[in-house]
Design an enzyme around this catalytic site. Structure first.
Site, PDB file in Angstrom:
ATOM      1  N   ASP A   1      -3.273   5.722   6.424  1.00  0.00           N
ATOM      2  CA  ASP A   1      -3.748   7.152   6.835  1.00  0.00           C
ATOM      3  C   ASP A   1      -5.350   7.158   7.961  1.00  0.00           C
ATOM      4  O   ASP A   1      -4.269   6.877   9.018  1.00  0.00           O
ATOM      5  CB  ASP A   1      -4.575   7.986   5.946  1.00  0.00           C
ATOM      6  CG  ASP A   1      -5.377   9.177   5.822  1.00  0.00           C
ATOM      7  OD1 ASP A   1      -6.440   9.855   6.823  1.00  0.00           O
ATOM      8  OD2 ASP A   1      -4.202  10.147   5.088  1.00  0.00           O
TER       9      ASP A   1
ATOM     10  N   GLU B   1       0.937  -0.997  -0.287  1.00  0.00           N
ATOM     11  CA  GLU B   1      -0.221  -0.319  -0.257  1.00  0.00           C
ATOM     12  C   GLU B   1       0.841   1.408   0.244  1.00  0.00           C
ATOM     13  O   GLU B   1       1.674   1.183   0.260  1.00  0.00           O
ATOM     14  CB  GLU B   1      -0.891  -0.062   1.455  1.00  0.00           C
ATOM     15  CG  GLU B   1      -1.501   0.942   1.476  1.00  0.00           C
ATOM     16  CD  GLU B   1      -2.938   1.521   0.289  1.00  0.00           C
ATOM     17  OE1 GLU B   1      -2.627   1.305  -0.819  1.00  0.00           O
ATOM     18  OE2 GLU B   1      -3.531   1.428   1.153  1.00  0.00           O
ATOM     19  N   ASP B   2       0.530   2.463  -0.630  1.00  0.00           N
ATOM     20  CA  ASP B   2       1.281   3.124  -0.415  1.00  0.00           C
ATOM     21  C   ASP B   2       1.294   3.877   0.685  1.00  0.00           C
ATOM     22  O   ASP B   2       2.966   5.094   0.574  1.00  0.00           O
ATOM     23  CB  ASP B   2       0.372   4.245  -2.172  1.00  0.00           C
ATOM     24  CG  ASP B   2      -0.687   4.713  -1.606  1.00  0.00           C
ATOM     25  OD1 ASP B   2      -1.694   4.116  -0.737  1.00  0.00           O
ATOM     26  OD2 ASP B   2      -1.430   5.490  -1.531  1.00  0.00           O
TER      27      ASP B   2
ATOM     28  N   LEU C   1      -6.802  -0.049   4.858  1.00  0.00           N
ATOM     29  CA  LEU C   1      -6.095  -1.890   4.766  1.00  0.00           C
ATOM     30  C   LEU C   1      -6.802  -2.755   6.179  1.00  0.00           C
ATOM     31  O   LEU C   1      -6.749  -3.836   6.330  1.00  0.00           O
ATOM     32  CB  LEU C   1      -4.966  -1.485   5.876  1.00  0.00           C
ATOM     33  CG  LEU C   1      -3.416  -1.743   4.814  1.00  0.00           C
ATOM     34  CD1 LEU C   1      -1.942  -1.348   5.528  1.00  0.00           C
ATOM     35  CD2 LEU C   1      -3.462  -2.135   3.909  1.00  0.00           C
TER      36      LEU C   1
HETATM   37  P1  XMP Z   1      -6.908   5.147   4.716  1.00  0.00           P
HETATM   38  O1  XMP Z   1      -6.924   6.117   5.300  1.00  0.00           O
HETATM   39  O2  XMP Z   1      -8.132   4.192   4.437  1.00  0.00           O
HETATM   40  O3  XMP Z   1      -6.789   5.497   3.868  1.00  0.00           O
HETATM   41  O4  XMP Z   1      -6.077   4.550   5.660  1.00  0.00           O
HETATM   42  C1  XMP Z   1      -5.288   5.258   2.504  1.00  0.00           C
HETATM   43  C2  XMP Z   1      -5.539   5.096   1.132  1.00  0.00           C
HETATM   44  O5  XMP Z   1      -5.992   7.136   1.401  1.00  0.00           O
HETATM   45  C3  XMP Z   1      -4.851   7.747   0.381  1.00  0.00           C
HETATM   46  N1  XMP Z   1      -4.256   8.774   0.714  1.00  0.00           N
HETATM   47  C4  XMP Z   1      -3.383   9.354   0.173  1.00  0.00           C
HETATM   48  N2  XMP Z   1      -3.440  10.116  -1.507  1.00  0.00           N
HETATM   49  N3  XMP Z   1      -1.977  11.641  -0.366  1.00  0.00           N
HETATM   50  C5  XMP Z   1      -2.285  10.675  -1.243  1.00  0.00           C
HETATM   51  O6  XMP Z   1      -2.112  10.686  -3.033  1.00  0.00           O
HETATM   52  C6  XMP Z   1      -2.077  11.160   1.070  1.00  0.00           C
HETATM   53  O7  XMP Z   1      -1.466  12.223   1.170  1.00  0.00           O
HETATM   54  C7  XMP Z   1      -3.349  10.267   1.148  1.00  0.00           C
HETATM   55  N4  XMP Z   1      -3.125  10.233   2.161  1.00  0.00           N
HETATM   56  C8  XMP Z   1      -4.062   9.344   2.559  1.00  0.00           C
HETATM   57  C9  XMP Z   1      -4.612   6.792  -0.100  1.00  0.00           C
HETATM   58  O8  XMP Z   1      -5.492   6.314  -1.257  1.00  0.00           O
HETATM   59  C10 XMP Z   1      -4.322   5.531   0.730  1.00  0.00           C
HETATM   60  O9  XMP Z   1      -4.560   4.139  -0.379  1.00  0.00           O
HETATM   61 MG    MG Z   2      -3.917   3.975  -1.922  1.00  0.00          MG
END
Ligand code: XMP
Ligand code: MG
Length: 263
Positions: A189, A185-186, A194
């Site tokens: 957040d 995963e990138d 996940l």
């Molecule tokens: P959650 O909240 O589900 O989020 O943990 C994970 C997904 O939110 C996106 N995400 C970001 N994408 N810059 C981005 O380009 C950011 O700073 C960012 N923060 C959250 C991302 O798709 C990730 O998989």
């Molecule tokens: Mg992502």
């Protein structure tokens, strides 16, 4: 700006310039063009009032051009071939070399951890944000593996807004039963994505499910998630580059940059 129109030697010596070039936190370099270099071989963009150098044609630099702000033996140092920041981007948080070094370290750890596992590891890249991280990481793995992808979406997501409603847009192709799975995963957040994925994959009776995340924003966590491999912890700012986007922009920047808050 017309190429070469207003460039001049600032009179700085080589070491001043080299010191400045090591600062990954500022890309607002003034541009110094050695007189032997034909400026038409370089592309310059003037985006902030300062001169920002965007190196496009390093092969045009003559071998004997021994001075200039980043010339080493007639070649630009690759880490200096940096696309300039635009007005939306506040700063580079993690430069390209640091990302590659960290990806190397993560790959080494993963190779060790899976060395004694039987079967072929399934890497599942989470689209779209992890496509570059997945590509770089998998090419450094020596353990047998296959690459798969999954696409998810947060319902109602626009721009940088996140939502707890995770939706499956495209499923994996590999059968996970009795196999080791590593989710790539990138960025982590809130943890919703996940958490959803780990729960979903566990219903498929894999031998194991682990997680590798390039970036972690711990301050944003809503759902606790166990992460096995983390690249970098970052503050609560919106980041782009190296696969990450803002409304589909900036994905292919080689570094991770912080965006100015969107009004
Ligand atoms: P959650 O909240 O589900 O989020 O943990 C994970 C997904 O939110 C996106 N995400 C970001 N994408 N810059 C981005 O380009 C950011 O700073 C960012 N923060 C959250 C991302 O798709 C990730 O998989
Ligand atoms: Mg992502």
């Amino acid at each position: 700006m017309e190429s070469g129109a207003t460039m001049s030697d600032s009179g700085e010596n080589q070491s001043d310039v080299e010191n400045r070039s090591d600062r990954s936190d500022s890309l607002q370099y003034r541009c110094i063009v050695p007189p032997k270099i034909d400026p038409s071989g370089l592309d310059f963009l003037d985006m902030t009032g300062e001169y920002l150098l965007c190196l496009m044609h390093s092969q045009n630099i003559p071998e004997d051009a021994s001075y200039g702000w980043s010339l080493r033996g007639g070649r630009m140092k690759s880490s200096l071939a940096i696309p300039p920041l635009t007005k939306d981007l506040a700063q580079v948080l993690i430069d390209a070399d640091s990302i590659q070094r960290r990806v190397d370290e993560l790959a080494r750890q993963i190779n060790q951890d899976y060395a004694d596992c039987t079967g072929t590891l399934i890497l599942v890249g989470v689209l779209k944000g992890s496509f570059i991280f997945t590509a770089d990481l998998c090419r450094k793995l020596t353990v047998p593996h296959v690459v798969d992808f999954i696409a998810l979406s947060s319902y109602g997501k626009t721009g940088d807004q996140q939502s707890a409603n995770v939706r499956l847009l495209m499923d994996t192709r590999e059968n996970m039963e009795d196999r080791h799975v590593l989710i790539i995963e990138d960025i982590l957040d809130s943890g919703n994505t996940l958490d959803y994925l780990i729960r979903n994959f566990k219903t498929r009776r894999p031998a194991s499910v682990k997680t590798a995340v390039l970036l972690d924003k711990p301050d944003r966590r809503v759902v606790p998630v166990h992460i096995d491999y983390v690249g970098f912890e970052i503050p609560d700012v919106w980041v782009v580059g190296y696969g990450l986007d803002y409304a589909e922009r900036y994905r292919t920047l080689p570094y991770i940059a912080e965006m100015y808050p969107v009004k």
